[in-house]
Design a protein around this motif. Structure first.
Motif, PDB file in Angstrom:
ATOM      1  N   THR A 172      58.061  23.790  40.169  1.00  0.00           N
ATOM      2  CA  THR A 172      57.211  22.901  40.974  1.00  0.00           C
ATOM      3  C   THR A 172      55.786  23.454  41.029  1.00  0.00           C
ATOM      4  O   THR A 172      55.081  23.265  42.021  1.00  0.00           O
ATOM      5  CB  THR A 172      57.778  22.768  42.399  1.00  0.00           C
ATOM      6  OG1 THR A 172      57.942  24.084  42.942  1.00  0.00           O
ATOM      7  CG2 THR A 172      59.120  22.042  42.396  1.00  0.00           C
ATOM      8  N   SER A 173      55.369  24.116  39.978  1.00  0.00           N
ATOM      9  CA  SER A 173      54.076  24.812  39.971  1.00  0.00           C
ATOM     10  C   SER A 173      52.882  23.901  40.294  1.00  0.00           C
ATOM     11  O   SER A 173      52.638  22.897  39.618  1.00  0.00           O
ATOM     12  CB  SER A 173      53.849  25.451  38.591  1.00  0.00           C
ATOM     13  OG  SER A 173      52.524  25.948  38.493  1.00  0.00           O
ATOM     14  N   ILE A 174      52.134  24.282  41.323  1.00  0.00           N
ATOM     15  CA  ILE A 174      50.925  23.522  41.657  1.00  0.00           C
ATOM     16  C   ILE A 174      49.826  23.809  40.621  1.00  0.00           C
ATOM     17  O   ILE A 174      48.940  22.990  40.405  1.00  0.00           O
ATOM     18  CB  ILE A 174      50.431  23.814  43.110  1.00  0.00           C
ATOM     19  CG1 ILE A 174      50.123  25.299  43.311  1.00  0.00           C
ATOM     20  CG2 ILE A 174      51.461  23.319  44.110  1.00  0.00           C
ATOM     21  CD1 ILE A 174      49.547  25.628  44.709  1.00  0.00           C
ATOM     22  N   ASN A 175      49.907  24.961  39.986  1.00  0.00           N
ATOM     23  CA  ASN A 175      48.897  25.269  38.952  1.00  0.00           C
ATOM     24  C   ASN A 175      49.133  24.470  37.688  1.00  0.00           C
ATOM     25  O   ASN A 175      48.179  24.069  37.016  1.00  0.00           O
ATOM     26  CB  ASN A 175      48.862  26.774  38.691  1.00  0.00           C
ATOM     27  CG  ASN A 175      48.120  27.496  39.796  1.00  0.00           C
ATOM     28  OD1 ASN A 175      46.891  27.540  39.799  1.00  0.00           O
ATOM     29  ND2 ASN A 175      48.854  27.997  40.786  1.00  0.00           N
TER      30      ASN A 175
ATOM     31  N   GLY B  32      43.654  31.166  45.137  1.00  0.00           N
ATOM     32  CA  GLY B  32      44.153  31.960  44.002  1.00  0.00           C
ATOM     33  C   GLY B  32      43.053  32.715  43.278  1.00  0.00           C
ATOM     34  O   GLY B  32      43.238  33.140  42.128  1.00  0.00           O
TER      35      GLY B  32
ATOM     36  N   SER C 250      45.868  27.578  45.080  1.00  0.00           N
ATOM     37  CA  SER C 250      46.980  28.077  45.901  1.00  0.00           C
ATOM     38  C   SER C 250      46.911  27.328  47.232  1.00  0.00           C
ATOM     39  O   SER C 250      45.904  26.673  47.527  1.00  0.00           O
ATOM     40  CB  SER C 250      46.864  29.592  46.112  1.00  0.00           C
ATOM     41  OG  SER C 250      46.025  29.889  47.199  1.00  0.00           O
ATOM     42  N   PRO C 251      47.966  27.447  48.029  1.00  0.00           N
ATOM     43  CA  PRO C 251      47.918  26.759  49.334  1.00  0.00           C
ATOM     44  C   PRO C 251      46.904  27.399  50.280  1.00  0.00           C
ATOM     45  O   PRO C 251      46.512  26.808  51.286  1.00  0.00           O
ATOM     46  CB  PRO C 251      49.344  26.935  49.877  1.00  0.00           C
ATOM     47  CG  PRO C 251      50.186  27.287  48.692  1.00  0.00           C
ATOM     48  CD  PRO C 251      49.280  28.044  47.769  1.00  0.00           C
TER      49      PRO C 251
ATOM     50  N   SER D   5      57.234  28.604  38.007  1.00  0.00           N
ATOM     51  CA  SER D   5      57.821  27.758  39.049  1.00  0.00           C
ATOM     52  C   SER D   5      57.976  26.335  38.499  1.00  0.00           C
ATOM     53  O   SER D   5      57.042  25.788  37.911  1.00  0.00           O
ATOM     54  CB  SER D   5      56.891  27.745  40.272  1.00  0.00           C
ATOM     55  OG  SER D   5      57.232  26.664  41.106  1.00  0.00           O
TER      56      SER D   5
ATOM     57  N   ALA E  98      48.139  31.051  38.816  1.00  0.00           N
ATOM     58  CA  ALA E  98      48.856  31.102  40.090  1.00  0.00           C
ATOM     59  C   ALA E  98      48.729  32.515  40.657  1.00  0.00           C
ATOM     60  O   ALA E  98      48.472  33.461  39.916  1.00  0.00           O
ATOM     61  CB  ALA E  98      50.325  30.757  39.853  1.00  0.00           C
ATOM     62  N   GLU E  99      48.913  32.631  41.971  1.00  0.00           N
ATOM     63  CA  GLU E  99      48.731  33.948  42.599  1.00  0.00           C
ATOM     64  C   GLU E  99      49.928  34.346  43.456  1.00  0.00           C
ATOM     65  O   GLU E  99      50.347  33.600  44.333  1.00  0.00           O
ATOM     66  CB  GLU E  99      47.460  33.914  43.473  1.00  0.00           C
ATOM     67  CG  GLU E  99      47.183  35.237  44.175  1.00  0.00           C
ATOM     68  CD  GLU E  99      45.768  35.298  44.760  1.00  0.00           C
ATOM     69  OE1 GLU E  99      44.811  34.904  44.068  1.00  0.00           O
ATOM     70  OE2 GLU E  99      45.647  35.729  45.922  1.00  0.00           O
ATOM     71  N   HIS E 100      50.457  35.522  43.172  1.00  0.00           N
ATOM     72  CA  HIS E 100      51.483  36.146  44.007  1.00  0.00           C
ATOM     73  C   HIS E 100      50.986  37.519  44.425  1.00  0.00           C
ATOM     74  O   HIS E 100      50.643  38.345  43.577  1.00  0.00           O
ATOM     75  CB  HIS E 100      52.801  36.305  43.248  1.00  0.00           C
ATOM     76  CG  HIS E 100      53.610  35.042  43.177  1.00  0.00           C
ATOM     77  ND1 HIS E 100      54.789  34.960  42.466  1.00  0.00           N
ATOM     78  CD2 HIS E 100      53.418  33.822  43.742  1.00  0.00           C
ATOM     79  CE1 HIS E 100      55.298  33.735  42.592  1.00  0.00           C
ATOM     80  NE2 HIS E 100      54.478  33.020  43.350  1.00  0.00           N
TER      81      HIS E 100
ATOM     82  N   ARG F  62      48.226  38.555  45.618  1.00  0.00           N
ATOM     83  CA  ARG F  62      46.851  38.790  45.143  1.00  0.00           C
ATOM     84  C   ARG F  62      46.782  39.187  43.673  1.00  0.00           C
ATOM     85  O   ARG F  62      45.826  39.841  43.238  1.00  0.00           O
ATOM     86  CB  ARG F  62      46.134  39.831  46.015  1.00  0.00           C
ATOM     87  CG  ARG F  62      46.115  39.406  47.460  1.00  0.00           C
ATOM     88  CD  ARG F  62      45.383  40.358  48.343  1.00  0.00           C
ATOM     89  NE  ARG F  62      45.581  39.956  49.736  1.00  0.00           N
ATOM     90  CZ  ARG F  62      44.969  40.504  50.765  1.00  0.00           C
ATOM     91  NH1 ARG F  62      44.118  41.479  50.562  1.00  0.00           N
ATOM     92  NH2 ARG F  62      45.190  40.090  51.977  1.00  0.00           N
TER      93      ARG F  62
HETATM   94  C1  LIG Z   1      55.822  36.268  46.614  1.00  0.00           C
HETATM   95  C2  LIG Z   1      54.663  35.358  46.896  1.00  0.00           C
HETATM   96  C3  LIG Z   1      53.422  35.897  47.114  1.00  0.00           C
HETATM   97  C4  LIG Z   1      52.311  35.064  47.320  1.00  0.00           C
HETATM   98  N1  LIG Z   1      51.086  35.626  47.466  1.00  0.00           N
HETATM   99  C5  LIG Z   1      50.000  34.826  47.529  1.00  0.00           C
HETATM  100  C6  LIG Z   1      48.698  35.396  47.545  1.00  0.00           C
HETATM  101  O1  LIG Z   1      48.501  36.581  47.476  1.00  0.00           O
HETATM  102  N2  LIG Z   1      47.635  34.548  47.581  1.00  0.00           N
HETATM  103  C7  LIG Z   1      47.808  33.189  47.628  1.00  0.00           C
HETATM  104  O2  LIG Z   1      46.804  32.480  47.657  1.00  0.00           O
HETATM  105  N3  LIG Z   1      49.018  32.629  47.634  1.00  0.00           N
HETATM  106  C8  LIG Z   1      50.133  33.414  47.571  1.00  0.00           C
HETATM  107  N4  LIG Z   1      51.378  32.854  47.542  1.00  0.00           N
HETATM  108  C9  LIG Z   1      51.519  31.402  47.580  1.00  0.00           C
HETATM  109  C10 LIG Z   1      51.408  30.842  46.179  1.00  0.00           C
HETATM  110  O3  LIG Z   1      50.028  30.685  45.871  1.00  0.00           O
HETATM  111  C11 LIG Z   1      52.139  29.512  46.095  1.00  0.00           C
HETATM  112  O4  LIG Z   1      53.525  29.763  46.139  1.00  0.00           O
HETATM  113  C12 LIG Z   1      51.774  28.718  44.863  1.00  0.00           C
HETATM  114  O5  LIG Z   1      52.549  27.533  44.875  1.00  0.00           O
HETATM  115  C13 LIG Z   1      52.018  29.498  43.575  1.00  0.00           C
HETATM  116  O6  LIG Z   1      51.533  28.770  42.464  1.00  0.00           O
HETATM  117  P1  LIG Z   1      52.501  27.938  41.528  1.00  0.00           P
HETATM  118  O7  LIG Z   1      53.089  26.832  42.378  1.00  0.00           O
HETATM  119  O8  LIG Z   1      51.619  27.410  40.461  1.00  0.00           O
HETATM  120  O9  LIG Z   1      53.572  28.849  41.048  1.00  0.00           O
HETATM  121  C14 LIG Z   1      52.489  33.669  47.358  1.00  0.00           C
HETATM  122  C15 LIG Z   1      53.776  33.125  47.153  1.00  0.00           C
HETATM  123  C16 LIG Z   1      54.837  33.958  46.930  1.00  0.00           C
HETATM  124  C17 LIG Z   1      56.205  33.360  46.692  1.00  0.00           C
END
Ligand SMILES: Cc1cc2nc3c(=O)[nH]c(=O)nc-3n(C[C@H](O)[C@H](O)[C@H](O)COP(=O)(O)O)c2cc1C
Length: 181
Positions: free
Chosen positions: A15-18, A120, A114-115, A13, A78-80, A82
Motif C-alpha cells: 500500500t506504498s504511498i510513495n 520523508g 510520508s504521513p 509496502s 519512503a522513510e523508516h 529517518r
Molecule cells: C518502522 C517505521 C518507521 C517509520 N519512521 C518514519 C520516519 O522516520 N519518518 C517519517 O516521516 N515516517 C516514518 N514512518 C511512517 C512512514 O513514512 C509511512 O509508513 C509511509 O507510509 C511509508 O512509505 P510507503 O507507504 O511508501 O512504504 C515510519 C513507519 C514505520 C513502519
C-alpha cells in the motif's frame, strides 16, 4: 518512438504511498511512455556476503535491466526511522554488487512523501547525497509532507501551494532535460 520514463516508490509496502506518489508524478509526463514499477516484482533475499556466494538472484539482473531500459527515472523515497526502507536498501545493495553505477546516469526526478510534516525528507536527503556515487543524475527534488492530508487518491495534490510548488519542480526538471539534450 517515445522515450520511456520509469517510476517507483522506494518501498515494498503493497500500500506504498510513495508508489502512489510516483504514479501521480508519471501523469505529468504524457509525452513519454510511462511505466510504474513495483519493487515487489523484484523479490530478493536479505543481502549478505554469504548469501551472495550462493548466487545472485535473477531479480537483481531484472531490476538493473529495468533501470537500463528507462530514459528517465522518477523515484519516491519512503522513510523508516529517518532512513531508507529496508526493502529498498536491500535491493539497492544487491544491485550495487553487479553494477556500482546502478542508477545508470539517467536523469532523475527525486521525490519523497510520508504521513509526517517532513515528508520523508531524511530519506530523500540521504538519496540526494549518495545517489550521485551510484550513477544517480538527480535534476530536481520534491518532498510532499502530510501525505494523507495533502493527497487525494483520485485528484492528487489537493493543497494549492504544494501543487504549485510540485508543478514548478516538474517544469524545472523538464527544462533541465532540454538543456542536457
Ligand atoms: C518502522 C517505521 C518507521 C517509520 N519512521 C518514519 C520516519 O522516520 N519518518 C517519517 O516521516 N515516517 C516514518 N514512518 C511512517 C512512514 O513514512 C509511512 O509508513 C509511509 O507510509 C511509508 O512509505 P510507503 O507507504 O511508501 O512504504 C515510519 C513507519 C514505520 C513502519
Amino acid at each position: 518512438m517515445k522515450k520511456k520514463i520509469i517510476g517507483f516508490g522506494a518501498s515494498i509496502s503493497t500500500t506504498s504511498i510513495n508508489k502512489a506518489f510516483a504514479a501521480y508524478a508519471l501523469g505529468f509526463f504524457p509525452e513519454y511512455e510511462v511505466e510504474l514499477v513495483d519493487l515487489n516484482d523484484f523479490e530478493v533475499p536479505v543481502f549478505s556476503v554469504d548469501c551472495e556466494k550462493e548466487n545472485c538472484p535473477q531479480a537483481v539482473r531484472d531490476f538493473l535491466d529495468k533501470l537500463k531500459s528507462a530514459d528517465i527515472l522518477v523515484c519516491s523515497m519512503a522513510e523508516h526511522n529517518r532512513n531508507w526502507t529496508v526493502g529498498f536498501k536491500n535491493l539497492f545493495d544487491w544491485c550495487s554488487r553487479l553494477d556500482l553505477k546502478l542508477l545508470q546516469h539517467k536523469p532523475m526526478l527525486l521525490l519523497s512523501t510520508s504521513p509526517g510534516g517532513y515528508g520523508g525528507q531524511n530519506s530523500l536527503n540521504i538519496a540526494k547525497t549518495i545517489f550521485p556515487a551510484f550513477g544517480g543524475n538527480i535534476l530536481t527534488t520534491f518532498a510532499l509532507p502530510k501525505f494523507h492530508e495533502n493527497f487525494d487518491p483520485t485528484q492528487g495534490i489537493r493543497e494549492e501551494t504544494l501543487l504549485a510548488a510540485f508543478k514548478k519542480q516538474v517544469e524545472d526538471f523538464k527544462n533541465q532535460l532540454i538543456k542536457e539534450n
